[in-house]
Write a protein that holds these residues in place. Structure first.
Motif, PDB file in Angstrom:
ATOM      1  N   ILE A 145       0.839  -1.202   0.000  1.00  0.00           N
ATOM      2  CA  ILE A 145       0.000   0.000   0.000  1.00  0.00           C
ATOM      3  C   ILE A 145       0.873   1.249   0.000  1.00  0.00           C
ATOM      4  CG2 ILE A 145      -1.732   1.295   1.309  1.00  0.00           C
ATOM      5  CD1 ILE A 145      -2.650  -1.442   2.456  1.00  0.00           C
ATOM      6  N   VAL A 146       1.918   1.224   0.843  1.00  0.00           N
ATOM      7  CA  VAL A 146       2.838   2.368   0.915  1.00  0.00           C
ATOM      8  C   VAL A 146       3.515   2.601  -0.441  1.00  0.00           C
ATOM      9  CG1 VAL A 146       5.021   3.158   1.923  1.00  0.00           C
ATOM     10  CG2 VAL A 146       3.268   2.138   3.390  1.00  0.00           C
ATOM     11  N   TYR A 147       3.931   1.516  -1.086  1.00  0.00           N
ATOM     12  CA  TYR A 147       4.624   1.636  -2.376  1.00  0.00           C
ATOM     13  C   TYR A 147       3.682   2.211  -3.446  1.00  0.00           C
ATOM     14  CZ  TYR A 147       7.341   0.304  -6.500  1.00  0.00           C
ATOM     15  OH  TYR A 147       8.036   0.331  -7.676  1.00  0.00           O
ATOM     16  N   GLU A 148       2.439   1.710  -3.503  1.00  0.00           N
ATOM     17  CA  GLU A 148       1.481   2.200  -4.497  1.00  0.00           C
ATOM     18  C   GLU A 148       1.167   3.677  -4.269  1.00  0.00           C
ATOM     19  OE1 GLU A 148       0.419   0.680  -7.198  1.00  0.00           O
ATOM     20  OE2 GLU A 148       1.724  -0.997  -6.653  1.00  0.00           O
ATOM     21  N   LYS A 149       1.019   4.046  -3.003  1.00  0.00           N
ATOM     22  CA  LYS A 149       0.721   5.440  -2.682  1.00  0.00           C
ATOM     23  C   LYS A 149       1.905   6.344  -3.067  1.00  0.00           C
ATOM     24  CE  LYS A 149      -1.839   8.681  -0.918  1.00  0.00           C
ATOM     25  NZ  LYS A 149      -3.102   9.062  -1.598  1.00  0.00           N
ATOM     26  N   LEU A 150       3.117   5.867  -2.780  1.00  0.00           N
ATOM     27  CA  LEU A 150       4.312   6.646  -3.111  1.00  0.00           C
ATOM     28  C   LEU A 150       4.389   6.891  -4.617  1.00  0.00           C
ATOM     29  CD1 LEU A 150       7.069   7.907  -2.345  1.00  0.00           C
ATOM     30  CD2 LEU A 150       8.075   5.636  -2.617  1.00  0.00           C
ATOM     31  N   LYS A 151       4.076   5.891  -5.413  1.00  0.00           N
ATOM     32  CA  LYS A 151       4.151   6.046  -6.867  1.00  0.00           C
ATOM     33  C   LYS A 151       3.186   7.130  -7.356  1.00  0.00           C
ATOM     34  CE  LYS A 151       3.714   1.635  -8.077  1.00  0.00           C
ATOM     35  NZ  LYS A 151       3.694   0.439  -8.966  1.00  0.00           N
ATOM     36  N   LYS A 152       2.000   7.196  -6.716  1.00  0.00           N
ATOM     37  CA  LYS A 152       1.030   8.216  -7.129  1.00  0.00           C
ATOM     38  C   LYS A 152       1.480   9.614  -6.692  1.00  0.00           C
ATOM     39  CE  LYS A 152      -2.967   5.129  -7.110  1.00  0.00           C
ATOM     40  NZ  LYS A 152      -4.260   4.801  -6.477  1.00  0.00           N
ATOM     41  N   MET A 153       1.937   9.730  -5.439  1.00  0.00           N
ATOM     42  CA  MET A 153       2.354  11.033  -4.937  1.00  0.00           C
ATOM     43  C   MET A 153       3.626  11.537  -5.611  1.00  0.00           C
ATOM     44  SD  MET A 153       1.577  10.610  -0.849  1.00  0.00           S
ATOM     45  CE  MET A 153       2.017  12.313  -0.483  1.00  0.00           C
ATOM     46  N   ALA A 154       4.460  10.612  -6.080  1.00  0.00           N
ATOM     47  CA  ALA A 154       5.755  10.997  -6.667  1.00  0.00           C
ATOM     48  C   ALA A 154       5.613  11.617  -8.036  1.00  0.00           C
ATOM     49  CB  ALA A 154       6.670   9.779  -6.750  1.00  0.00           C
ATOM     50  N   GLN A 155       4.390  11.626  -8.600  1.00  0.00           N
ATOM     51  CA  GLN A 155       4.206  12.271  -9.890  1.00  0.00           C
ATOM     52  C   GLN A 155       4.501  13.777  -9.808  1.00  0.00           C
ATOM     53  OE1 GLN A 155       3.604  10.643 -12.729  1.00  0.00           O
ATOM     54  NE2 GLN A 155       3.658   8.737 -11.540  1.00  0.00           N
ATOM     55  N   LYS A 156       4.403  14.336  -8.598  1.00  0.00           N
ATOM     56  CA  LYS A 156       4.667  15.771  -8.417  1.00  0.00           C
ATOM     57  C   LYS A 156       6.033  16.030  -7.782  1.00  0.00           C
ATOM     58  CE  LYS A 156      -0.215  16.934  -7.927  1.00  0.00           C
ATOM     59  NZ  LYS A 156      -1.265  17.560  -7.046  1.00  0.00           N
ATOM     60  N   GLY A 157       6.787  14.966  -7.457  1.00  0.00           N
ATOM     61  CA  GLY A 157       8.105  15.149  -6.860  1.00  0.00           C
ATOM     62  C   GLY A 157       8.361  14.151  -5.744  1.00  0.00           C
ATOM     63  N   ALA A 158       9.578  14.187  -5.210  1.00  0.00           N
ATOM     64  CA  ALA A 158       9.954  13.263  -4.141  1.00  0.00           C
ATOM     65  C   ALA A 158       9.112  13.505  -2.893  1.00  0.00           C
ATOM     66  CB  ALA A 158      11.429  13.425  -3.817  1.00  0.00           C
ATOM     67  N   VAL A 159       8.910  12.444  -2.107  1.00  0.00           N
ATOM     68  CA  VAL A 159       7.971  12.474  -0.975  1.00  0.00           C
ATOM     69  C   VAL A 159       8.707  12.134   0.315  1.00  0.00           C
ATOM     70  CG1 VAL A 159       5.804  11.516  -0.066  1.00  0.00           C
ATOM     71  CG2 VAL A 159       6.163  11.710  -2.552  1.00  0.00           C
ATOM     72  N   SER A 160       8.341  12.830   1.404  1.00  0.00           N
ATOM     73  CA  SER A 160       8.935  12.543   2.708  1.00  0.00           C
ATOM     74  C   SER A 160       8.118  11.493   3.430  1.00  0.00           C
ATOM     75  CB  SER A 160       9.012  13.811   3.554  1.00  0.00           C
ATOM     76  OG  SER A 160       7.711  14.233   3.924  1.00  0.00           O
ATOM     77  N   THR A 161       8.713  10.915   4.473  1.00  0.00           N
ATOM     78  CA  THR A 161       8.025   9.889   5.270  1.00  0.00           C
ATOM     79  C   THR A 161       6.768  10.458   5.909  1.00  0.00           C
ATOM     80  OG1 THR A 161      10.166   8.874   5.750  1.00  0.00           O
ATOM     81  CG2 THR A 161       8.322   8.225   7.137  1.00  0.00           C
ATOM     82  N   ILE A 162       6.875  11.659   6.485  1.00  0.00           N
ATOM     83  CA  ILE A 162       5.729  12.237   7.205  1.00  0.00           C
ATOM     84  C   ILE A 162       4.586  12.554   6.248  1.00  0.00           C
ATOM     85  CG2 ILE A 162       6.570  14.643   7.097  1.00  0.00           C
ATOM     86  CD1 ILE A 162       5.509  14.893  10.001  1.00  0.00           C
ATOM     87  N   GLU A 163       4.914  13.005   5.013  1.00  0.00           N
ATOM     88  CA  GLU A 163       3.870  13.281   4.013  1.00  0.00           C
ATOM     89  C   GLU A 163       3.122  12.006   3.658  1.00  0.00           C
ATOM     90  OE1 GLU A 163       5.776  17.047   1.527  1.00  0.00           O
ATOM     91  OE2 GLU A 163       6.314  15.005   0.969  1.00  0.00           O
ATOM     92  N   LEU A 164       3.886  10.937   3.480  1.00  0.00           N
ATOM     93  CA  LEU A 164       3.280   9.657   3.106  1.00  0.00           C
ATOM     94  C   LEU A 164       2.452   9.103   4.256  1.00  0.00           C
ATOM     95  CD1 LEU A 164       3.249   7.867   0.602  1.00  0.00           C
ATOM     96  CD2 LEU A 164       5.201   6.627   1.524  1.00  0.00           C
ATOM     97  N   ALA A 165       2.968   9.207   5.481  1.00  0.00           N
ATOM     98  CA  ALA A 165       2.254   8.692   6.651  1.00  0.00           C
ATOM     99  C   ALA A 165       0.943   9.438   6.865  1.00  0.00           C
ATOM    100  CB  ALA A 165       3.139   8.811   7.884  1.00  0.00           C
ATOM    101  N   GLU A 166       0.985  10.780   6.745  1.00  0.00           N
ATOM    102  CA  GLU A 166      -0.238  11.585   6.923  1.00  0.00           C
ATOM    103  C   GLU A 166      -1.247  11.300   5.831  1.00  0.00           C
ATOM    104  OE1 GLU A 166       1.117  15.586   7.098  1.00  0.00           O
ATOM    105  OE2 GLU A 166       1.760  15.464   9.208  1.00  0.00           O
TER     106      GLU A 166
END
Length: 933
Positions: free
Chosen positions: A49-70
């Protein structure tokens, strides 16, 4: 079901007040979808789930742990743990920034515009080298052609490998062509021979010196368009560093011997050193290298990096051996924590040794699998487990607590792993070659002819390789096989009435080990060369047949007759090699005394395992002509077409080479100094097929005057020479001048001391210098004003602007030469005190130099001192004097020089009560005549 149903379900499930719904609608929708996915699928893990979410959010740039967790409404620690798992699985990339940002690799190039290069892959598992990698990139990409760089690091950290990766990166980034050269040059090989160094680097023009029969390009020309890697650059002499100044500044150079033509080359210089560049390199050299890259030692790198290295090395061995390798947790813990003094190189070597030991047990059926356990490791590696308490936390985080083994399989992906080629296998080579020939319709007769050359070539290489490095096989061959081969060879020696060399013993042990392994695996042994071997080498073949019976009896295996053909090759090639000595250079040692030459030759031949070098003792009661007759007799019997190298000690022996060469017409080179290491080196290289010139040049490079090979007795004494620096402004200034001299003058600090003095007054300084002179030989004085002394003096300003450096260097070289010669000649001059004789020769030479207004270089100085010393000793021994051909004509042409030198030698004649004949004067004239020209 529609989106509204999911939203309502989410609100009910998480008990969210309705008033908050509109504010967080997008976030809630995403979380509903996550919830439904987990609820509906039931198998999706949190990390997915974390990996799939990261791939979607990364379309706008690199993502931090806290951004992904929130975004996922998950615990931050859990998300961080999952991201690290993804990073180790090579699915995501993380930055070195704070906070750490994550990006899937599949999005990386699109979002950053950055190509994933070899260096990028490398740094992923070598985080401590991230700065070095960025520096390397900057150096290579710097416009227009990149900038020169210097790599610092201890032995074994991987400097050469890193330079190679820089070359690959430059190709990947299209800074150089795909076929751009990468040339490596080890400066240590030529550190004491500036002329040879010049020719190697810059090339040679035909006629530049004797023997330069054709134009030869240097390494700089070979590296044109690519990279030249100067390894151990701290060993590059000052002359060598200076040669690069013009090239690095302007990109132009000349070959040795060229005076007018300027050549150009586009070469990027990467250099490497284990030393502090401030102390070992000229500042004028380091100023031209703006990029300094430091490679950390293994002890400075993280445990995670070391763990990746260990896994990588085991993976390489698994691929190389084509076997699954299991490594126990304790073995990994040992490799993680032992004191690896020689860095990455030693780590890989220790891992290879462990794998080799286990592989030997496996193929001999002492083990059922390739399992590396702690007991298989070298003792210095195993000792790391004694410090378990200190490393327990690190081990647990990397290996885990309950894991027993880490498995490495050969069929896993090989990205980023360089696989070393294994040793050739005679059976595989034959099988593949014969199959190819059969498929191409080649007849049996033609196959036999073709394979004869290949098999002979294989065994020749096989034996030569074992001869060079065979000792390592003792650690991996079954001891029972070793005993078996010992029995086989003793039997063969008796039957063939011969003694086999050590390399036959080692080569056959490895061969029989492979044979036994192959038969046990049920694989065939084919020898297409069998019939020819059986007919051509009948006696050796019959003995080999009997040997196969011995092997069968000991191993309880059945060997085909084909194997007898292979064993025959060991017997035949060893004998043929003995008979081929005429195709190599002969080594003859001639020394005064009843057993001096014999002693040195015996040691050399025993160490080399073969009777190669020849000793001729020049007994003191024998006339030179009798000794020369012995040399003639030996040469006529041995008849080596490639010539001879003579290693002689002194006197008339120096002339033997020239006499033999003219009489018999065989080339001869004479080394005018002999010791056991020289004999070993000459014989070793002669056996390997080096040419006469190559052997002579290599021996001359390691003469006893070379401070890098064997320190003379003086080097172990207190310092005997001194340079005094004096200043009016205080001792601090004198120390600064000392530092300048340390940097610009080549000094053996075990022989020469630079002494800084604070000047209180002229009387004071003169008194202090006299006191120093009582303890040491003062070479020169650096002072702001003249001091009453016969010691050479240099003005302070001339030293500061470096005008006086060459003159100081000359004085130092001269005094060091005299110092070492006195010590080395002590055991060779029989009739007089060598130290006193050299002192007298020194005064004589100084007189001649002054009258001729020349300064002999250190090479000619050594030659003339040796010559005159041996001449005096020879004449005092009443040996036959050496005639100088066309003496009268030479004296007539050089009358002024003749009488000058003859007059200068009168002091030596008078003191030692001897007569120096005109022939001897002519030989001495040659030194000064060449210098004048």
């Amino acid at each position: 079901m529609d989106r509204l149903f999911f939203i309502k379900l989410f609100i009910i499930y998480f008990n969210i007040p309705k008033r908050n719904m509109d504010d967080d609608i997008e976030c809630k929708i995403n979380n509903v979808l996550v919830f439904i996915t987990c609820w509906g699928v039931g198998l999706m893990k949190r990390v997915d789930i974390v990996y799939e979410k990261l791939k979607k959010m990364a379309q706008k740039g690199a993502v931090s742990t806290i951004e992904l967790a929130e975004s996922l409404n998950l615990n931050r620690a859990n998300v961080s743990s999952d991201l690290n798992k993804l990073w180790k699985a090579e699915l995501v990339r993380k930055t070195d920034t704070r906070p750490v940002l994550y990006l899937p690799f599949e999005n990386e190039q699109i979002l950053t515009g950055e190509k994933k290069t070899y260096l990028d892959k490398f740094v992923k598992d070598n985080r401590s080298l991230s700065t070095a990698v960025e520096q390397a990139k900057a150096a290579l990409l710097y416009p227009p052609k990149g900038m020169h760089s210097l790599i610092l690091g201890k032995t074994g950290v991987g400097k050469t490998m890193f330079a190679g990766m820089m070359h690959m990166y430059a190709i990947e980034m299209k800074k150089i062509e795909e076929d751009a050269p990468f040339i490596t040059f080890n400066c240590a090989d030529y550190s004491n021979n500036p002329q040879l160094l010049t020719s190697q680097l810059f090339g040679v023009k035909k006629g530049a010196y004797t023997g330069a029969d054709f134009d030869r390009i240097g390494l700089i020309e070979k590296a044109n368009g690519g990279i030249l890697f100067l390894d151990e650059v701290h060993r590059l002499p000052v002359e060598g560093q200076e040669m690069f100044f013009t090239f690095m500044d302007k990109g132009i150079f000349r070959r040795l011997g060229e005076t007018e033509m300027e050549r150009k080359a586009n070469v990027l210089i990467i250099s490497a050193t284990t030393e502090n560049p401030e102390s070992s390199l000229l500042r004028t050299f380091t100023r031209r290298i703006p990029m300094i890259i430091r490679i950390p030692a293994l002890s400075e790198r993280s445990a995670e990096e070391r763990f990746e290295l260990i896994k990588n090395f085991f993976k390489r061995q698994s691929i190389l051996l084509k076997k699954k390798i299991s490594v126990s947790s304790n073995a990994v813990r040992s490799f993680l924590s032992y004191n690896c003094t020689n860095n990455i190189g030693q780590l890989e070597s220790d891992i290879k040794l462990a794998c080799a030991k286990v592989y030997a047990d496996f193929i001999c059926h002492r083990r059922d699998n390739m399992a590396v356990k702690n007991c298989d490791l070298p003792e210095h590696v195993r000792e790391a487990l004694l410090n378990a308490r200190e490393h327990r936390e690190k081990w647990a985080s990397l290996i885990g607590i309950n894991n027993n083994y880490i498995i490495f399989c050969p069929n896993t992906k090989k990205e980023d792993v360089e696989v070393e080629d294994g040793a050739d296998n005679i059976y595989e080579m034959i099988e593949n070659k014969v199959n190819d020939l059969i498929e191409n319709g080649v007849s049996d007769e033609e196959i036999e002819k073709t394979m004869e050359k290949d098999i002979r070539s294989y065994f020749t290489r096989y034996l030569n390789g074992v001869d060079e490095s065979g000792n390592k096989y003792n650690n991996i061959i079954d001891p029972d096989i070793v005993k078996l081969v010992d029995e086989v060879l003793k039997y063969s020696e008796t039957k063939l009435n011969r003694i086999f060399s050590q390399k036959v013993y080692l080569g056959m042990a490895l061969h029989v080990s492979n044979t036994v392994k192959r038969i046990k695996m049920g694989r065939r042994i084919i020898n297409p060369h069998l019939n020819k071997v059986r007919i051509k080498y009948k006696e050796a073949f019959n003995v080999a047949l009997a040997c196969t019976n011995i092997i069968e009896r000991k191993t309880e295996l059945v060997l085909p007759i084909d194997e007898a053909g292979f064993l025959t090759m060991f017997f035949v090639l060893d004998e043929e090699e003995s008979n081929m000595k005429n195709d190599t250079v002969g080594v003859i040692v001639i020394a005064h005394g009843d057993s001096v030459a014999t002693s040195m030759v015996d040691v050399a031949n025993k160490l080399l395992g073969v009777e190669y070098a020849v000793a001729i003792n020049a007994s003191l009661d024998l006339a030179p002509q009798s000794i020369l007759s012995k040399v003639r007799e030996h040469i006529k019997q041995s008849d080596r077409k490639k010539g001879y190298i003579f290693l002689v000690d002194m006197g008339s022996l120096l002339t033997f080479g020239e006499v033999i060469e003219k009489e018999i017409g065989i080339p001869v080179k004479t080394v005018d100094f002999v010791c056991t290491p020289f004999v070993i080196e000459a014989a070793r290289k002669a056996m390997l097929g080096y040419t006469l010139d190559e052997i002579y040049d290599d021996i001359m490079k390691i003469t006893h005057f070379d401070t890098n090979t064997e320190k003379s007795r003086f080097a172990r004494k207190k310092q005997m020479l001194a340079i005094v620096t004096a200043c009016l402004t205080g001792e601090g200034s004198a120390v600064a001048i000392k530092s300048l001299l340390d940097h610009h003058v080549r000094i053996d600090k075990e022989l020469v001391e630079i002494i800084p003095l604070n000047i209180v007054g002229k009387v004071d300084i003169e008194k202090r210098i006299r006191k120093i002179s009582e303890m040491k030989k003062v070479v020169c004085i650096v002072s702001p004003f003249n001091i009453r002394s016969k010691i050479p003096q240099f003005n302070l300003s001339d030293v500061l602007n470096l005008r006086a450096i060459d003159d100081i260097q000359y004085l130092v070289d001269i005094e060091v030469t005299y110092l070492k010669l006195g010590d080395n000649l002590k055991y060779h001059i029989k009739n007089v005190d060598s130290q006193e004789l050299i002192f007298d020769i020194k005064k004589c030479i100084a007189t001649i130099e002054k009258k001729l207004r020349i300064n002999l270089d250190s090479g000619n100085l050594i030659g003339i001192i040796l010559h005159i010393s041996c001449m005096v000793d020879r004449l005092l021994s009443n040996e036959l004097r050496v005639e100088y051909k066309e003496k009268d004509k030479y004296i007539s042409d050089k009358k002024e020089l003749f009488f000058l030198i003859r007059g200068s030698l009168k002091t030596i004649e008078k003191k030692y009560k001897m007569k120096i004949y005109a022939d001897e004067v002519c030989y001495i004239m040659n030194f000064f005549d060449c210098e004048k020209q």
